[in-house]
Enzyme design. Structure first.
Site, short mmCIF file in Angstrom:
data_model
loop_
_atom_site.label_atom_id
_atom_site.label_comp_id
_atom_site.label_asym_id
_atom_site.label_seq_id
_atom_site.Cartn_x
_atom_site.Cartn_y
_atom_site.Cartn_z
N CYS A 182 29.20 13.28 -17.91
CA CYS A 182 28.63 13.78 -19.16
C CYS A 182 27.12 13.83 -19.02
O CYS A 182 26.52 12.87 -18.52
CB CYS A 182 29.03 12.85 -20.31
SG CYS A 182 28.42 13.39 -21.92
N HIS A 194 36.99 16.94 -23.81
CA HIS A 194 35.76 16.15 -23.67
C HIS A 194 34.72 16.59 -24.71
O HIS A 194 34.13 15.75 -25.41
CB HIS A 194 35.22 16.32 -22.24
CG HIS A 194 33.90 15.66 -21.99
ND1 HIS A 194 33.72 14.66 -21.07
CD2 HIS A 194 32.67 15.86 -22.53
CE1 HIS A 194 32.46 14.27 -21.07
NE2 HIS A 194 31.79 15.00 -21.95
N GLU A 195 34.52 17.91 -24.81
CA GLU A 195 33.50 18.41 -25.75
C GLU A 195 33.94 18.19 -27.19
O GLU A 195 33.11 17.86 -28.06
CB GLU A 195 33.21 19.89 -25.50
CG GLU A 195 32.77 20.24 -24.09
CD GLU A 195 31.62 19.40 -23.56
OE1 GLU A 195 30.85 18.84 -24.36
OE2 GLU A 195 31.50 19.29 -22.32
N HIS A 236 32.99 14.93 -28.54
CA HIS A 236 31.60 14.81 -28.99
C HIS A 236 31.47 15.18 -30.47
O HIS A 236 30.62 14.63 -31.18
CB HIS A 236 30.68 15.74 -28.18
CG HIS A 236 30.28 15.19 -26.84
ND1 HIS A 236 29.60 14.01 -26.67
CD2 HIS A 236 30.44 15.69 -25.58
CE1 HIS A 236 29.36 13.80 -25.39
NE2 HIS A 236 29.87 14.81 -24.70
#
Ligand code: NI
Length: 176
Positions: A101, A143-144, A147
């Protein structure tokens, strides 16, 4: 005084906020945010980025799987801006693979992710689209998306032994 756009780092409380949906697609601030995200993702050799990584708590991600120095084996796909995304799981089996990241430099870890998903999102023209993703691009999206929920991939790691330094990771993939 305004800071130049930059990637904020783990420990910054803004990475832990739930991001807000975009409602105004035509405003200059939204267009600027997307352009800044594209620039910072490319400068960092990333394969994805989320607006909260710029300290901007909005539901915008870019998914851009491509081979880079950080992910030499990533498959090529067109960079895709996804606004207000959500997803459904189409293959609930989970698979562990290495992630990194831009907000957590120097570290890689094995994170479990669903193998296949279907993503529903709006593009910068506010059109509603959907896209089926599997394997690495599905991993990048998950993953994004994390966020946007105030999560980072280390929150997904099951065992501290699955965390290694980036230099060790690069040695391993060079040996593959
Ligand atoms: Ni990240």
């Amino acid at each position: 005084m305004t800071d130049l756009p930059h990637i904020i780092q783990l420990g910054d409380a803004r990475l832990r906020e739930i991001a807000r949906p975009i409602e105004d697609f035509n405003c200059a601030a939204t267009r600027r945010l997307i352009a800044d995200m594209q620039n910072l993702m490319q400068a960092g050799n990333g394969v994805g980025i989320a607006a909260p990584q710029l300290g901007e708590s909005w539901r915008v991600v870019i998914i851009a799987s491509r081979p880079t120095s950080r992910y030499p084996h990533a498959p090529e796909m067109p960079a895709t801006v996804m606004i207000n995304p959500r997803f459904e799981i189409t293959d609930a089996s989970q698979h562990k693979d290495w992630e990194g990241c831009l907000s957590i430099p120097g570290i890689r870890a094995l994170a479990p992710r669903y193998r296949a998903i279907k993503v529903f999102y709006q593009n910068p023209q506010a059109e509603f689209l959907q896209l089926a993703l599997d394997h690495f691009p599905a991993r990048v999206f998950q993953h994004e998306y994390d966020h946007l929920q105030g999560l980072v991939y280390l929150d997904r790691v099951e065992n501290n032994r699955d965390i290694i330094s980036e230099s060790e990771y690069l040695k391993r993939i060079a040996a593959e």
